[in-house]
Structures are given as structure tokens and as C-alpha cells.
Scaffold this motif. Sequence first.
Motif, PDB file in Angstrom:
ATOM      1  N   GLN A  60     -29.070 -20.947  27.117  1.00 28.92           N
ATOM      2  CA  GLN A  60     -28.060 -21.295  28.121  1.00 28.92           C
ATOM      3  C   GLN A  60     -28.378 -20.774  29.525  1.00 28.92           C
ATOM      4  O   GLN A  60     -27.667 -21.117  30.457  1.00 28.92           O
ATOM      5  CB  GLN A  60     -26.701 -20.740  27.683  1.00 28.92           C
ATOM      6  CG  GLN A  60     -26.185 -21.348  26.387  1.00 28.92           C
ATOM      7  CD  GLN A  60     -24.852 -20.768  25.969  1.00 28.92           C
ATOM      8  OE1 GLN A  60     -24.338 -19.857  26.614  1.00 28.92           O
ATOM      9  NE2 GLN A  60     -24.265 -21.312  24.902  1.00 28.92           N
ATOM     10  N   VAL A  61     -29.384 -19.945  29.689  1.00 25.81           N
ATOM     11  CA  VAL A  61     -29.662 -19.371  31.010  1.00 25.81           C
ATOM     12  C   VAL A  61     -31.047 -19.801  31.475  1.00 25.81           C
ATOM     13  O   VAL A  61     -31.908 -20.188  30.675  1.00 25.81           O
ATOM     14  CB  VAL A  61     -29.558 -17.831  30.989  1.00 25.81           C
ATOM     15  CG1 VAL A  61     -28.164 -17.399  30.591  1.00 25.81           C
ATOM     16  CG2 VAL A  61     -30.597 -17.213  30.072  1.00 25.81           C
ATOM     17  N   GLU A  62     -31.253 -19.693  32.776  1.00 27.72           N
ATOM     18  CA  GLU A  62     -32.505 -20.128  33.387  1.00 27.72           C
ATOM     19  C   GLU A  62     -33.524 -19.004  33.531  1.00 27.72           C
ATOM     20  O   GLU A  62     -34.724 -19.263  33.551  1.00 27.72           O
ATOM     21  CB  GLU A  62     -32.215 -20.722  34.779  1.00 27.72           C
ATOM     22  CG  GLU A  62     -31.289 -21.928  34.734  1.00 27.72           C
ATOM     23  CD  GLU A  62     -30.911 -22.403  36.130  1.00 27.72           C
ATOM     24  OE1 GLU A  62     -31.459 -21.827  37.114  1.00 27.72           O
ATOM     25  OE2 GLU A  62     -30.085 -23.319  36.249  1.00 27.72           O
ATOM     26  N   PHE A  63     -33.048 -17.765  33.678  1.00 22.41           N
ATOM     27  CA  PHE A  63     -34.006 -16.678  33.906  1.00 22.41           C
ATOM     28  C   PHE A  63     -33.455 -15.366  33.365  1.00 22.41           C
ATOM     29  O   PHE A  63     -32.252 -15.204  33.142  1.00 22.41           O
ATOM     30  CB  PHE A  63     -34.331 -16.535  35.390  1.00 22.41           C
ATOM     31  CG  PHE A  63     -33.169 -16.033  36.224  1.00 22.41           C
ATOM     32  CD1 PHE A  63     -32.939 -14.672  36.401  1.00 22.41           C
ATOM     33  CD2 PHE A  63     -32.294 -16.922  36.832  1.00 22.41           C
ATOM     34  CE1 PHE A  63     -31.872 -14.213  37.156  1.00 22.41           C
ATOM     35  CE2 PHE A  63     -31.226 -16.481  37.590  1.00 22.41           C
ATOM     36  CZ  PHE A  63     -31.012 -15.113  37.757  1.00 22.41           C
ATOM     37  N   MET A  64     -34.367 -14.432  33.176  1.00 27.05           N
ATOM     38  CA  MET A  64     -34.042 -13.053  32.871  1.00 27.05           C
ATOM     39  C   MET A  64     -34.865 -12.196  33.828  1.00 27.05           C
ATOM     40  O   MET A  64     -36.089 -12.187  33.775  1.00 27.05           O
ATOM     41  CB  MET A  64     -34.383 -12.690  31.421  1.00 27.05           C
ATOM     42  CG  MET A  64     -34.016 -11.260  31.055  1.00 27.05           C
ATOM     43  SD  MET A  64     -34.547 -10.787  29.384  1.00 27.05           S
ATOM     44  CE  MET A  64     -36.275 -10.384  29.691  1.00 27.05           C
ATOM     45  N   SER A  65     -34.179 -11.496  34.746  1.00 28.31           N
ATOM     46  CA  SER A  65     -34.874 -10.700  35.751  1.00 28.31           C
ATOM     47  C   SER A  65     -34.950  -9.247  35.313  1.00 28.31           C
ATOM     48  O   SER A  65     -33.961  -8.670  34.851  1.00 28.31           O
ATOM     49  CB  SER A  65     -34.134 -10.791  37.100  1.00 28.31           C
ATOM     50  OG  SER A  65     -34.701  -9.873  38.020  1.00 28.31           O
ATOM     51  N   LEU A  66     -36.143  -8.678  35.433  1.00 24.72           N
ATOM     52  CA  LEU A  66     -36.329  -7.251  35.186  1.00 24.72           C
ATOM     53  C   LEU A  66     -36.117  -6.451  36.463  1.00 24.72           C
ATOM     54  O   LEU A  66     -36.430  -5.262  36.506  1.00 24.72           O
ATOM     55  CB  LEU A  66     -37.728  -6.993  34.621  1.00 24.72           C
ATOM     56  CG  LEU A  66     -38.073  -7.761  33.341  1.00 24.72           C
ATOM     57  CD1 LEU A  66     -39.450  -7.375  32.843  1.00 24.72           C
ATOM     58  CD2 LEU A  66     -37.024  -7.515  32.273  1.00 24.72           C
ATOM     59  N   SER A  67     -35.624  -7.111  37.464  1.00 25.39           N
ATOM     60  CA  SER A  67     -35.341  -6.526  38.765  1.00 25.39           C
ATOM     61  C   SER A  67     -36.632  -6.120  39.462  1.00 25.39           C
ATOM     62  O   SER A  67     -37.723  -6.485  39.033  1.00 25.39           O
ATOM     63  CB  SER A  67     -34.372  -5.342  38.641  1.00 25.39           C
ATOM     64  OG  SER A  67     -33.786  -5.065  39.880  1.00 25.39           O
ATOM     65  N   ALA A  68     -36.503  -5.376  40.559  1.00 19.33           N
ATOM     66  CA  ALA A  68     -37.651  -5.101  41.420  1.00 19.33           C
ATOM     67  C   ALA A  68     -38.240  -3.736  41.131  1.00 19.33           C
ATOM     68  O   ALA A  68     -37.524  -2.796  40.794  1.00 19.33           O
ATOM     69  CB  ALA A  68     -37.240  -5.194  42.888  1.00 19.33           C
ATOM     70  N   ALA A  69     -39.545  -3.641  41.275  1.00 22.49           N
ATOM     71  CA  ALA A  69     -40.239  -2.355  41.224  1.00 22.49           C
ATOM     72  C   ALA A  69     -40.498  -1.927  42.658  1.00 22.49           C
ATOM     73  O   ALA A  69     -41.343  -2.493  43.340  1.00 22.49           O
ATOM     74  CB  ALA A  69     -41.556  -2.488  40.469  1.00 22.49           C
ATOM     75  N   PRO A  70     -39.747  -0.962  43.186  1.00 27.67           N
ATOM     76  CA  PRO A  70     -39.855  -0.613  44.608  1.00 27.67           C
ATOM     77  C   PRO A  70     -41.196   0.018  44.946  1.00 27.67           C
ATOM     78  O   PRO A  70     -41.768   0.779  44.164  1.00 27.67           O
ATOM     79  CB  PRO A  70     -38.705   0.382  44.807  1.00 27.67           C
ATOM     80  CG  PRO A  70     -38.494   0.982  43.458  1.00 27.67           C
ATOM     81  CD  PRO A  70     -38.785  -0.108  42.478  1.00 27.67           C
ATOM     82  N   LEU A  71     -41.714  -0.311  46.129  1.00 30.55           N
ATOM     83  CA  LEU A  71     -42.944   0.274  46.667  1.00 30.55           C
ATOM     84  C   LEU A  71     -44.119   0.114  45.704  1.00 30.55           C
ATOM     85  O   LEU A  71     -45.033   0.935  45.684  1.00 30.55           O
ATOM     86  CB  LEU A  71     -42.740   1.760  46.990  1.00 30.55           C
ATOM     87  CG  LEU A  71     -41.702   2.071  48.072  1.00 30.55           C
ATOM     88  CD1 LEU A  71     -41.618   3.570  48.285  1.00 30.55           C
ATOM     89  CD2 LEU A  71     -42.012   1.359  49.366  1.00 30.55           C
TER      90      LEU A  71
END
Length: 922
Positions: A759-770
Motif C-alpha cells: 500500500q505504500v510507495e517508499f520506506m525511508s531510512l532517513s538521512a545520514a548527516p555529514l
Amino acid sequence: MSATHVGPSSMEKSALSVLMDDLRHWLRLHAVAVCSTLALVVINAFAWLAYLLLKVPRAKRAGMPLADFLTRPTPPSQGGVPHQPGLTEQFGKLLTTLFVTSGPLQLIIDAALVLLILCIAETRLGRRRMILASLISAVSGAAAGLAICAAINDVQSHWPWFVRIPMSLNPVILVIGALMAAGAFSNLLWRRRINLIGYTSLILLVLYTGNPGNYCALAAALIGHLTGRIWHGPITDRALAGRRSSYETRHMLGAISTVLALGPIITASSKVRAGVFTPLGMFMGPGPSSTIRLAACLRTNSEASCYAQYGLTRPVTASTFVGLLVPTAVMLVVSWGIYHGRRVAAMTSLVLNGLTVALAVVYYLLVPLTMGEGLTRAVRHGAIPSLLAIAMPPLVFAYFICRYMRYFPVRTKPSRLRAGSTVIALAALATAALYLSAVTLSPGSFKPRPTLTMALAELPTRYLTNGVASRFRPRFIPHTLTGLVINNAVGFVFWLIVLAVLLSWMRSSVLQNENERLEANTLVEAGGESMTFMTTWEGNNYWFSPSGRSAIAYRVLHGIALTTTGPFGDPDEYTADLHEFWHYCTDHSWSPVFYSIHKGQRDELTAHGWTSLEVGSEMVVTPSEWETRGKKWQDIRTAINKAKKSGYHDELSTFNDAPWDVQSQIVAISEQWAELKALPEMKFTLGGLDELRDPRVALLYAIDSEGTVLGVTSWMPTYREGKVIGWTLDFMRHRTDSPNGIMEFLIARMAERLRDEGQVEFMSLSAAPLAGMNPERDNQGENTPLILQHAMQLLADLMEPAYGFKSLFFFKKKFQPSEHPVYICYPDPAQLVQIGLAVLQAYLPDLKASQALEALKTLRPAKEDKAGRHGKDKAGTGKTDSDNHGRANHKEQTTPAPRTAPTETHTPNEPEDAQEPDKAKG
């Protein structure tokens, strides 16, 4: 990934060498500026050495009376008639002052200004045009300045002392024209900054000192400005079209207020006092006044301008100068508030300027009546012209403040205003009581011995600056150290308290409205991007579009409006929202900074002159394509298989729906993690326990057969028209004694669940800063200085042990995601320091200095393992750098399980310094 080993010393050397290359590149770009500054220093050193060897008196080294330039030279001396120097000799001495300064301190100031000015001009004009602009403006400016001085001398013939003013130039005259010419080749913000600071400084010196050299510098600046405009041609700015009125009006009024504030300091510190505003500077500034000599002048009726004569020639002592500092600081704070649109600053300015006008009227029109000479004689001796010279500038300025009061929209909280006003009133009462008590208890410290009535009559003058107070004839004066302290402490303490109150009033504050937060929560479900849900967290303020269908979350820190990602709500309004929010911030004198936005919005902003900086990579997985086949998925398969063998499984819930026992264990895990950190828990785009409690946030945790929670993750929803289209990883923590690969297991299970649901388009692991930054991606290097990119990469290496940026990056790479860069975008590169402070305070609002110092002691260049990269399994254990929550230099600790089941410990071959990221993103 490459398996080449790079030791820590090699990494550090490489990062530093890159910065050194940047420095050499900068020197090549500013070669003329650097060489010119060095030449100025060398010329002064040789000149001072020559003066010393030839024993040239200081008075004859440079400069001469202005009269030498305004009169014709006489023939050689005959019959005892003094010989005036010839024209060649005059201009020779004058040109010397263009290169040779009066002393080491002046040289340091001038060299710094020359270097700064030429560095700005060289990159904008090019070397040939910069040199040409300097020559044109310096020669023409010097000639025009002398012509202005001659005209002033003709007009003010009743001031014969004007021609005795010492004439000298300054090295800045050689380069100021290049700076003003460079403004035409700068963007809107830099052009405003160059014009505002340049002209404000020059006009300040001209108005309050009248030094002929300053007239030359101002003329050189104007000629350089005109030259640059001719070279560049018409200037068209896309930025802030149609929205400049309030912005420029406030900045102009702020500049004028700064001129009025600094006037007394400039006048007091100048050897030349022949400016148009010099009477105002002397009135508000130095003391004591020659009251007795002024009264004698009025009685004898022998001088044409008693007020002008004795209002401009008073001595300035060190104590007098120090007494100016606090009132000047008060006025500068007010000027800053006017510049940034604070209504309380505009109102305070009206009060202070009105007080100046009232005191001038009392002194010039009422005091003469007390001298017994009558107002008629005072008027005949210049009282009216002197009154106008002092009262008109603040009066006219107050008129424009009233006229443009609508341009000061930033209001201070009423509670803060009431508290500050109470403090000021109490300070006035306390200092008055202290003064009266001290005078009564120690009358012998004054002459003549004061009575309580005399002290009451003298009390108002104790709150005035020295220049104003000394114009009123004192009833008694101090003649001991105690008397001096009593006399000066009252006003100093009072104005110091006023300064503190004004600083509290000028703090950026936005009134939060709970209804706005509820409305923003509704818009989040209308549409947004992968990290939009963070806008619902505490601490955000909200700007809403004119239609109300979209919004932007932000917080104001250090004058920076720092957004929490980009717009959300109706996607059709996002592009317009970027510019409307920019205008909104401009109206409030904030500098907008869009934080953690994606490429589309970044491209829109950079097309309008913004600067962008990549601050990390967001890792995105497509659930419909999820599979774990092949060698590159070995770690993930191992984690899933280990869970089956060990008997633990995952549970999907929300925090509020989870059993109380599970909730308490999650709280314990989080508290354990916080105790292991040298720095406090981060906020802003990093969720904590409070953010877990939102019923829309999904909670996926691993639990064993004994009911022990081994690890936990939280997932934020992303909506489109009320429907969830994706989930973003936020909270990610586990026990210190949890099985290896627990986080890989949880993330893999979330991907499997989403794939199966479909039912969803994506799964984000969010950002790795720097981490994962690529300056060349999307031609970013064209908009961002490479030295800034390289400095950030060096900073990431240094902070790796504390936060595991690269460990987090490589941990997320295990899931074979697609990388999407996230950016920070800002319109004004000159505010990078403010932006850095704003971001730091947003993430660590509770950071203490002691914690920061302790954390800095542990920062070292990041070490890579023998495989040549972070995050690779060590010693064949299957445990990665991501399995210990960034515990740099901490020993393993175990959180007791709430049940009697034995806790697991690390096997001997597991490294104790293995690290896991603090959170899922930055």
C-alpha cells in the motif's frame, strides 16, 4: 567498497592537505589584495625607520593645516614674513598620508580594512578593473574633497578656526572606491551590505568630525560607486521584487540611528571637531562644560557665537569617555532593534530622542533666563542656531519613526514588557534612594556641603550623560574619591540595568498559538515529503500560505528562521510558498534558512540566487522491490535467520497501544542510551520518547519469548490527500546486551511488512548527516564554496567517534537503498556563523558549556577498520559499527530486564568500541 586501508593519520593529513589546497587557491584569487596589504605594512615600517633615523618631529611627519590648501603660497621670506610651503611641497606631504599611518594601532586597523576591501573587490571586479577603480576614485575623490572643504570655508567664514584643522588622508581612500564599484557586480544582499556599511561609516565620520580627509574618502566612495554602475550597466534583481520598501526603510532608519548613537563616541575620540553634527555629539557626549566661561561670554557681549565657541572646545578625559560607553550601548541596541523591525525599539527610540530635544530646549532657552541675562542676549549669542543643530536631527528622525511605525511588525511579549518596565522603575527608585542616602551620610565628600534639598535638585542630572549634565550649573561638586563614586555610580548602574532590559526585549520571540499547531497537524495529512511529519513536533512555529492550504514549520534562533524541512499541505503551492515565506521573514528582519529539503525545492531556490549545501543523503527503499537475494544481502539474511533461531520476533504497534510493560522497557532503553552520551539528547529533527506518543507514529520492536524488549524503531507516516504513502525511520535504539544484528532485523521486517501490504510507495531510512556528501552532485560546487565542503568533511571525520556519521551511512547502505541528497539553503552566505549557531541550538537547546568541553576532549579523527571502511562486520561476529548506539570510549553497560530471564552478554570476540548511530538521522 574499496578494501584499501587508510590509517587515521593518513586520513587526517589528507583532510588538512585539502584545506591547505583551498587556502592556496584563495591566495591566488586574492593575490593583489594580499600583496597590497603587505606593501602597506612594509612602506610604513620603512617610513617609521626613516623618521627615527632623521629625527623628524611627529608634528611634521604628515599632514598640515587646511589653510595651506586654501591659500596661495607666498614667495620666499623677506623682511621676516613667514614663508608658506609651495604647492608641490603641500601635495607631497598630503600624498604621504595616503600611505603612512600615525602609529602601529592605526596601521593594524588600516591594513585589515585594506585587505578586506580589496578581497571583496578583486573577486567581483577583476584585477584590472579593481586597480583602475582605485586610481580613478582616489585621485578624483581627493580633489573633490578639497573643493568641498574650500566651499565650507567660504560659507562658514565666521568660524576662522576651520582653516586651522589638521589635514590628512588615509590609506582607505585608495581602495574605498573599488569597494563601492564592486557593489554593482554583487548580488542584492551584498550590494545592500556594501552600500549600507560603507556609506554609514563615512557619513558618520564626516558629520561628527568634519576631518577634511573624510570628505575626500566620501567623495572617493561616491565616484567609485558611479564608476561601477557605469561599467555594469542597469541592475535588475529578481529577489524580493516589490517587497523592498519595508526592508530598506527599516535598514535605513537603523543606519541613521546607529549614526546618532555613535556620534558622541566619534566626537569625543576625534582631534577634529568641525562636523555638521559635532554640536549634537558634544551635547550628548563629553564633559565637563565651560559653564562659567559661557556665562562670562554672554555677559561681556564681545563674542559673536558664545554657544558655538564653548560648545565645541571642551576637553575630553578618560573618565568622560568611559561614561559614554553604557548610554552608547543602549542606543546601539535600540538601533539593532530598529534594523530588525522590533516595535519596542522604535518606541524606545522615540522616548530617547524626545528626551534629547527636551533637554536641548531647556538648556538653550530656559537656562539663560536663570543666568539673569535674559533670553534676548542668549539668542543674539547663537542659542537658536545651536539649538537647531542639536534638536533637529533627533526630531526629524523621530518624525520618520512615527511615519513608518507600520514597518516594525515584530512585537515583544506583553509579559516581558511589563516585567522590564517594572525593573527599570525599581532601578530608578533604588539608585535615587542610594544617591540621596550617600549624599546625606557623607556630605563632607562634596563642596559646599549639600543639604537634602540640594541633593534632590541635583538628582535628575545624575541620570544624564556627562555632556548634558555638565551644562547645568552644579550646586555642589565632589572633592574626594567617595564623592566621585557617588556622583558617577548612579547613572552608570541605572543605564546598565536599562541596557540589560533592552537586550531582553530585543530577543527574537514568536507567540505560539496552539490552534496553529492543530491546523498544521491537519495539513500534514494533506501532503508532504518523507520527513514532513517532523513539523508536528513541539518547538515549531508555523507560517501559513494566504490560502491556508499549505504551511512551513520554522523556529527563530539568532535572527535565523530555520525551517523544519520544506512546505507541506497542498503540493501545488510549494513553489510559491518558498518565496512567500522568504518575504514573510524579510518583513520580520529574519534570514530564512530551509533545512533538510530535497533537490526540487533546492533547485528553485538556487535559481533565485540562494546558496545550497548538501548536508547528507537520505536512504530510500522501495518496498515493492524488496528482496534479500545475493551476497550483498548476507548481513540482512543472517539477522533474520538469527531471530528465528534465537526465538525473538517483531511486533508492530503504537506506543500508546503497546502493553505497559513494553512501554516501560522502551523508556528504560532510551534512558540508558542517554546516560552513555557525553552530550544531551538532541532535538529538532531527531525524535525522542515524546514523539513516540503520537498515535500516527508506528512502533516496531523486537521482543523475545520472555517478554524482554531487545530493540525498538519508530516510523513516521507520510501522507497524500489523507492516505499514507510512505514511512520514515526515526527512533532507533536497543539494549547494550541485545543480540548482534537486532537493528538489521527490525528494519528488514518493516520492509517485508510494507512489501506484503503493498500500500505504500517508499520506506525511508532517513538521512545520514555529514556522510555520503558529494560536492559535485547536481553541480553543487557552483553554488557552494569548496572550502566549506572540505571543512564539513573534516568536521565529520573529527566527530565520527562521538556520533558515528559514517557508521550510520554504511549501516544504511546494507539495505541497498537509493540515495537522495538533502540540502540546507540560505540566501546570505555572510550569515554562516549565525546559521551554524541556530542549527546547533536547535539540535542541542540544553547544551551546557561544560558538556561541550568534555565532548571536545574525546573528538579525534575517525579510525577506519582493517577492511578500509566503517560499518563492516568485525572478527566474523556479524555485529557492525551500528550496534552500540555511538558509545565512543564507553564500556558496555547492561539495562536490567524487567523479568527474571538472564540477560545476554557480548561474546569475547565482539569489540567493545563498536558503534551505532545515535538516531536514524540528523
